[in-house]
Write a protein that holds these residues in place. Structure first.
Motif, PDB file in Angstrom:
ATOM      1  N   PRO A   1       0.678  -1.310  -0.124  1.00 66.34           N
ATOM      2  CA  PRO A   1       0.046  -0.041   0.170  1.00 66.34           C
ATOM      3  C   PRO A   1       0.718   1.370  -0.097  1.00 66.34           C
ATOM      4  O   PRO A   1       0.515   2.220  -0.672  1.00 66.34           O
ATOM      5  CB  PRO A   1      -0.803  -0.300   1.328  1.00 66.34           C
ATOM      6  CG  PRO A   1      -0.935  -1.624   1.382  1.00 66.34           C
ATOM      7  CD  PRO A   1       0.428  -2.404   0.890  1.00 66.34           C
ATOM      8  N   HIS A   2       1.950   1.350   0.590  1.00 69.88           N
ATOM      9  CA  HIS A   2       2.940   2.720   0.791  1.00 69.88           C
ATOM     10  C   HIS A   2       3.206   2.916  -0.455  1.00 69.88           C
ATOM     11  O   HIS A   2       3.803   4.099  -0.676  1.00 69.88           O
ATOM     12  CB  HIS A   2       3.932   2.471   1.804  1.00 69.88           C
ATOM     13  CG  HIS A   2       5.053   1.683   1.544  1.00 69.88           C
ATOM     14  ND1 HIS A   2       5.076   0.149   1.768  1.00 69.88           N
ATOM     15  CD2 HIS A   2       6.206   1.968   0.886  1.00 69.88           C
ATOM     16  CE1 HIS A   2       6.162  -0.133   1.065  1.00 69.88           C
ATOM     17  NE2 HIS A   2       6.878   0.580   0.483  1.00 69.88           N
ATOM     18  N   GLN A   3       3.371   1.883  -1.420  1.00 68.64           N
ATOM     19  CA  GLN A   3       3.902   2.316  -2.808  1.00 68.64           C
ATOM     20  C   GLN A   3       2.764   3.028  -3.790  1.00 68.64           C
ATOM     21  O   GLN A   3       2.999   3.449  -4.947  1.00 68.64           O
ATOM     22  CB  GLN A   3       4.204   1.203  -3.438  1.00 68.64           C
ATOM     23  CG  GLN A   3       5.488   0.579  -2.991  1.00 68.64           C
ATOM     24  CD  GLN A   3       5.831  -1.094  -3.294  1.00 68.64           C
ATOM     25  OE1 GLN A   3       5.353  -1.765  -3.025  1.00 68.64           O
ATOM     26  NE2 GLN A   3       6.946  -1.029  -3.797  1.00 68.64           N
ATOM     27  N   PHE A   4       1.597   3.209  -3.287  1.00 69.43           N
ATOM     28  CA  PHE A   4       0.524   3.886  -3.906  1.00 69.43           C
ATOM     29  C   PHE A   4       0.147   5.171  -3.541  1.00 69.43           C
ATOM     30  O   PHE A   4       0.343   5.514  -2.251  1.00 69.43           O
ATOM     31  CB  PHE A   4      -0.782   3.055  -3.625  1.00 69.43           C
ATOM     32  CG  PHE A   4      -1.140   1.664  -4.488  1.00 69.43           C
ATOM     33  CD1 PHE A   4      -1.649   1.554  -5.561  1.00 69.43           C
ATOM     34  CD2 PHE A   4      -0.423   0.718  -4.024  1.00 69.43           C
ATOM     35  CE1 PHE A   4      -1.736   0.231  -6.040  1.00 69.43           C
ATOM     36  CE2 PHE A   4      -0.291  -0.622  -4.854  1.00 69.43           C
ATOM     37  CZ  PHE A   4      -0.963  -0.761  -5.706  1.00 69.43           C
ATOM     38  N   SER A   5       0.074   6.380  -4.304  1.00 64.86           N
ATOM     39  CA  SER A   5      -0.359   7.602  -3.936  1.00 64.86           C
ATOM     40  C   SER A   5      -1.676   7.576  -3.194  1.00 64.86           C
ATOM     41  O   SER A   5      -2.469   6.392  -3.317  1.00 64.86           O
ATOM     42  CB  SER A   5      -0.501   8.665  -5.041  1.00 64.86           C
ATOM     43  OG  SER A   5      -1.542   8.217  -5.909  1.00 64.86           O
ATOM     44  N   GLY A   6      -2.261   8.707  -2.545  1.00 61.56           N
ATOM     45  CA  GLY A   6      -3.403   8.548  -1.903  1.00 61.56           C
ATOM     46  C   GLY A   6      -4.534   8.132  -2.540  1.00 61.56           C
ATOM     47  O   GLY A   6      -5.548   7.519  -2.485  1.00 61.56           O
ATOM     48  N   GLY A   7      -4.622   8.971  -4.122  1.00 61.37           N
ATOM     49  CA  GLY A   7      -5.697   8.645  -4.918  1.00 61.37           C
ATOM     50  C   GLY A   7      -5.787   7.264  -5.351  1.00 61.37           C
ATOM     51  O   GLY A   7      -6.701   6.638  -5.598  1.00 61.37           O
ATOM     52  N   MET A   8      -4.534   6.635  -5.676  1.00 58.71           N
ATOM     53  CA  MET A   8      -4.423   5.455  -6.270  1.00 58.71           C
ATOM     54  C   MET A   8      -4.719   4.332  -5.221  1.00 58.71           C
ATOM     55  O   MET A   8      -5.369   3.361  -5.317  1.00 58.71           O
ATOM     56  CB  MET A   8      -3.060   4.999  -6.721  1.00 58.71           C
ATOM     57  CG  MET A   8      -2.772   5.472  -8.159  1.00 58.71           C
ATOM     58  SD  MET A   8      -4.053   4.763  -9.364  1.00 58.71           S
ATOM     59  CE  MET A   8      -3.983   6.087 -10.616  1.00 58.71           C
ATOM     60  N   ALA A   9      -4.476   4.688  -3.889  1.00 51.97           N
ATOM     61  CA  ALA A   9      -4.779   3.746  -2.774  1.00 51.97           C
ATOM     62  C   ALA A   9      -6.293   3.806  -2.584  1.00 51.97           C
ATOM     63  O   ALA A   9      -6.711   2.538  -2.198  1.00 51.97           O
ATOM     64  CB  ALA A   9      -4.144   4.254  -1.293  1.00 51.97           C
ATOM     65  N   GLN A  10      -6.888   4.930  -2.679  1.00 51.40           N
ATOM     66  CA  GLN A  10      -8.485   4.713  -2.414  1.00 51.40           C
ATOM     67  C   GLN A  10      -8.970   3.960  -3.530  1.00 51.40           C
ATOM     68  O   GLN A  10     -10.142   3.478  -3.381  1.00 51.40           O
ATOM     69  CB  GLN A  10      -8.726   6.206  -2.471  1.00 51.40           C
ATOM     70  CG  GLN A  10     -10.551   6.518  -2.167  1.00 51.40           C
ATOM     71  CD  GLN A  10     -10.523   6.041  -0.692  1.00 51.40           C
ATOM     72  OE1 GLN A  10     -10.395   5.002  -0.252  1.00 51.40           O
ATOM     73  NE2 GLN A  10     -11.177   6.599   0.340  1.00 51.40           N
ATOM     74  N   ARG A  11      -8.534   4.174  -4.802  1.00 53.89           N
ATOM     75  CA  ARG A  11      -8.951   3.083  -6.089  1.00 53.89           C
ATOM     76  C   ARG A  11      -8.751   1.774  -5.705  1.00 53.89           C
ATOM     77  O   ARG A  11      -9.913   0.898  -5.991  1.00 53.89           O
ATOM     78  CB  ARG A  11      -8.278   3.503  -7.303  1.00 53.89           C
ATOM     79  CG  ARG A  11      -8.627   4.872  -7.823  1.00 53.89           C
ATOM     80  CD  ARG A  11      -7.889   5.101  -8.877  1.00 53.89           C
ATOM     81  NE  ARG A  11      -8.035   6.616  -9.499  1.00 53.89           N
ATOM     82  CZ  ARG A  11      -8.589   6.921 -10.490  1.00 53.89           C
ATOM     83  NH1 ARG A  11      -9.215   5.702 -11.172  1.00 53.89           N
ATOM     84  NH2 ARG A  11      -8.827   8.190 -10.759  1.00 53.89           N
TER      85      ARG A  11
END
Lengths: 299, 658
Positions: B486-496
């Motif tokens: 998860p930490h490799q995703f940006s906030g928006g991508m993590a929410q996706r």
């Protein structure tokens, strides 16, 4: 340039000398770099958060900085507050280059430049009562007797719309809006001339947000204090600011009078930001949504 | 009784609505209750302590020890060192309550004098440890850099030396005596105190209040001692009290070995040593000092936890939480169409004290519809969502009403039956994608787990489905990204990714609780667009909970405005925002800054949402409402056909969104 920023200047312990003509704060070609420690090869890794940003703020005026997280807007505020390293450019406050201060920040600068952070929960010491928090802000700059200090604390609370009985409270006993009022009272306690407001209303409900915005504007009229108002909400920034600077990836991509930037955004990022800002009016929002999807298709 | 002072503030707040005087902004109805509540901090700490029986017991033990140690010569019936061979090894008697030892010395007196030695030894070593350790810890933690590195390496070396060995070595070098032995123990303690202090200082140093103190120009020493140190105290208190116990044990051990004390001192450890030869005939000789040691150490250990809890201002019980809000449950049925997917009727949720967190909440969501719930924090929006999902916090229960998903009743479901609905027919998206995803598993693992929990798919099939879901929510390069954390995703991508997880089992209803609040403006718009397109493609219904009227205007078909645990208006978004019928809706809309509010003060809502145990009588919004009349302050306000709870709904002309 006026120096009567407080109703009673005679109490100021070190009256700052009236400055030459010019803005209260001017930031020239500012860059901020963070050291990220050394990599495996021993080469120092750096992160450039701010690149070549310039602006100035006059006494009693507000400059709004908008941008997304990572755009460097908070780093600019922290650099002015001397909490972040300046790797290039100059920050001149009241005619004085802050680089000449060296390691020790003069007390007069600490008095003149204050801060209100986003999250009032972590910006207030959880183990200090409100009176202690505000009291030490006052006495650091104006040594007062216990009685005088208590009176000043009450005045400070009154000015931000809190009552005297809040003085004995701890931060967790207050609502988010009340905590932010305490943070504002603390910032005002040394009678500053510039307050860096770093997302001061982002953590608040809409009604509380409007109360705090009104309070900030009211205090500006009363005390002629200047604000650097950092936020991600263009509507809020436009409401409170005289001028707006738009930051994108550490650079200022657009700057100008608030109305101009808001009504006729020139840079494509500003346009995208504006189109993405939601309005509470279904008809106008529908138009914006259409515009935003059109822009999104381009991007 | 609390109603009286509140009545007083009603009048003033009602007048203040449009006023911008900062002094008049927040005289909320909580103010009267607040003014009456809570004495000074120290008294509160004491009172919290008195409520903990275990802590009280430990304090009593400690007090007893101090009294015994200080008053030993007065209290002890005999000289502990005076031998009386004629009376040796006697059992308990009127003269010697606890008997005598092999030299005829009185056991009770020796236990009492032993307290003195034990307390002296443990306080000495802990005091040395605290002063040295906390001082050094504050210093290296706050200074950082080289100071920190050198300090920590020394600590590493120190901690690899057993305390007992160091004590023996110091005794050998400095000469025998308890003081020298405990000095060694204190040095070892200092290292662990230093580590704890440093760790907390490192964490606290990053807090904004330290930055604020620096901006104020407070001195470094002042920041360390007055700002940071109090926040270090909770773990230190626990550690120090445990160290007291440990030190006592070490003292007993040394005395048992005959190293620490000289012959004139009396120690529980030495008593144990002396009892060894006679333990089979006279077990009391061993049991008594043993019990003294065990009880003391136990008391120290328990005391730490109690003191920490009592000293923290946060553990204060909520003011007024004891009293029940006596509000009647009045159900006013709101008509709902037959084709509704979700029907909530008269839902009332109470906490363990019986306070109604939400009262008589009724709404429905049609298939393919986006329904918004909006209001300030503390109005019961999230509780409503949690009730639907069966995720209510402990002690919070559904007291009445029904939640129907098509024709199955969800209220009162538990266990497997609930699991079949949650995650399968209803998906959930939380506010903060960072905390909704587990940091220690790959995104692929988390998605396949979610898929397999509700379907009979094999691992490989689930993996393919996960990739398909990521494609669906617009995450580029899905096969690769499944391997990422998860930490490799940006906030928006993590929410996706979170949305993909919620979609794992083709839910009929997706509940999104503040889905975009933690995201940037442009990302927020993208996520809202994604939700809208998913709803269309997957024929889902959406329940969006938000405090942002802009999100409602952008994404919702109908909206319920919640205030103080009730829905106060429930209509199509266009109607509700263009011509609001409830003063609260009007006030919320007016508070939003928009293009016409240049320079002029924003409209505000005076006061704030009262806590659930203090919902006002009558219309719950009346203390903050500019239109409130006397009628609004009494009786109950039913909801009309539009779900509007306002007595003056027909006469008021309210302004809509500009």
């Amino acid at each position: 340039m006026s120096t009567d920023i407080t109703p009673d200047t005679e109490q100021s312990s070190e009256p700052s000398e009236p400055s030459k003509d010019g803005p209260l704060l001017s930031v020239e070609n500012l860059s901020v770099q963070y050291q990220l420690g050394r990599g495996m090869t021993g080469r120092a890794k750096t992160l450039t958060a701010v690149r070549d940003v310039s602006f100035s703020i006059e006494t009693g005026r507000t400059l709004g900085l908008v941008g997304e997280s990572g755009s460097g807007k908070s780093s600019i505020g922290r650099a002015i507050l001397r909490l972040a390293p300046v790797s290039g450019g100059r920050i001149v406050f009241d005619g004085q280059d802050t680089a000449t201060f060296g390691k020790r920040t003069p007390l007069s600068f600490n008095r003149d430049v204050q801060v209100v952070f986003q999250d009032p929960m972590s910006s207030l010491n959880p183990r200090q009562t409100i009176a202690t928090t505000i009291g030490q802000a006052i006495t650091r700059h104006r040594p007062l007797s216990g009685l005088e200090r208590d009176r000043e604390i009450e005045q400070a609370l009154d000015r931000v719309g809190l009552s005297g009985y809040h003085a004995d409270r701890y931060p967790h006993e207050l609502s988010g809006g009340q905590r932010q009022r305490v943070a504002i009272a603390r910032a005002l306690a040394p009678r500053p001339r510039l307050i860096v407001c770093d997302e001061p209303v982002s953590a608040l409900d809409v009604s509380t947000q409007s109360q705090v915005i009104n309070l900030l504007m009211e205090l500006q009229r009363e005390l002629s204090v200047s604000y650097l108002f950092i936020a991600h909400d263009l509507e809020v920034v436009r409401h409170i600011s005289d001028d707006i600077g738009v930051l994108y990836l550490g650079q200022m991509v657009e700057a100008g009078p608030a109305d101009q930037v808001y009504r006729t955004p020139a840079h494509s990022y500003t346009q995208r930001l504006l189109a993405s800002t939601l309005v509470a009016n279904p008809a106008r929002q529908a138009a914006r949504t259409a515009e935003r999807r059109a822009l999104g298709a381009d991007a | 009784m609390t109603d009286q002072p509140r009545e007083g503030t009603l009048q003033s707040t009602a007048v203040l609505t449009e006023q911008t005087d900062p002094a008049g902004i927040e005289p909320g109805d909580g103010a009267a209750a607040e003014a009456a509540a809570g004495p000074r901090a120290k008294a509160r700490t004491l009172r919290r302590m008195l409520r903990q029986p275990v802590t009280l017991f430990c304090l009593a033990m400690l007090l007893l020890q101090v009294v015994l140690a200080l008053g030993a010569p007065l209290i002890a019936p005999y000289d502990p060192a005076a031998p009386n061979v004629a009376n040796k090894l006697q059992g308990p008697s009127g003269d010697h309550w606890l008997g005598t030892d092999d030299l005829g010395r009185d056991t009770l007196s020796r236990i009492i004098y032993g307290t003195r030695t034990a307390l002296l030894a443990s306080t000495e070593s802990v005091a040395i440890g605290l002063v040295l350790g906390v001082g050094l810890g504050l210093f290296v933690g706050y200074r950082g850099g080289w100071w920190d590195r050198i300090g920590m390496r020394i600590a590493d070396v120190m901690q690899s030396i057993p305390a007992l060995l160091l004590a023996l070595a110091l005794v050998a070098v400095l000469g025998s005596g308890l003081g020298n032995a405990m000095l060694a123990v204190g040095l070892i303690f200092a290292v662990s105190f230093m580590r704890i202090t440093r760790a907390v200082v490192l964490a606290e140093r990053e807090k904004l209040y330290v930055d604020a103190a620096r901006v104020l120009g407070l001195r470094s020493s002042g920041i360390m001692l007055r700002q940071v140190l109090p926040n270090v105290s909770p773990p230190l208190i626990v550690q120090a009290s445990i160290a007291l116990g440990t030190a006592l044990l070490i003292e007993a051990t040394l005395s048992f070995l005959g190293v620490g004390i000289d012959a004139t001192q009396v120690s529980w450890g030495a008593m144990l040593d002396a009892s060894r030869q006679h333990v089979s005939e006279h077990p009391l000789l061993a049991i008594l000092p043993g019990a003294a040691i065990t009880l003391s150490v136990l008391a120290f250990n328990l005391l730490g936890d109690g003191l920490r809890d009592a000293g923290s201002p946060r553990s204060a019980p909520r003011a007024g939480s004891g009293k029940k809000a006596k509000l009647p449950i009045v159900s006013t049925p709101v008509p709902s169409p037959d084709d509704a997917l979700l029907r909530v009727d008269g839902l009332t949720v109470t906490d363990r004290n019986g306070a109604q967190l939400i009262s008589d909440v009724s709404f429905h969501i049609k298939r393919g519809e986006t329904f918004g719930v909006v209001g300030e924090s503390g109005c019961g929006k999230s509780i409503t969502a949690a009730a639907i999902l069966g995720l209510l916090p402990k002690g919070v229960t559904i007291a009445g009403g029904s939640i129907r998903l098509e024709d199955s009743e969800l209220a009162g479901l538990s266990g497997e039956a609930l699991r079949q609905v949650r995650g399968k027919r209803i998906g959930m998206v939380f506010q903060d994608p960072g905390s909704a995803l587990s940091p220690v598993h790959t995104v692929g693992r988390q998605l396949t787990d979610a898929i397999r929990a509700h379907s009979g798919l094999s691992k490989a099939e689930a993996h393919d489905r996960a990739a398909e879901l990521l494609t669906l929510v617009g995450v580029p390069n899905p096969q690769e990204r499944l391997k990422d954390y998860p930490h490799q995703f940006s906030g928006g991508m993590a929410q996706r990714v979170v949305i993909a997880g919620a979609l794992a089992c083709d839910p009929e209803l997706l509940i999104a609780d503040e889905p975009t609040t933690a995201l940037d403006v442009t990302i927020q718009a993208q996520v809202l667009d994604l939700l809208a397109s998913l709803r269309e493609r997957l024929q889902m219904s959406l329940l969006i909970i938000t405090h942002d009227l802009g999100v409602v205007a952008d994404s919702c078909d109908r909206v319920a405005v919640m205030y103080a645990g009730q829905i106060v208006e429930q209509r199509s978004v266009e109607d509700a925002f263009a011509e609001p019928k409830h003063p609260y809706t009007e006030a919320l809309l007016a508070a939003v800054p928009h293009s016409e509010t240049d320079g002029e003060p924003l409209a505000t809502i005076p006061g704030r949402v009262p806590p659930a145990w203090a919902w006002p009588q009558g219309c719950r919004f009346n203390p903050r409402c500019p239109y409130a009349t006397d009628d609004c302050r009494t009786g109950t306000v039913p909801a009309d056909a539009d779900g509007v709870r306002c007595l003056r709904v027909t006469e008021l002309q309210l302004a809509g969104a500009r």
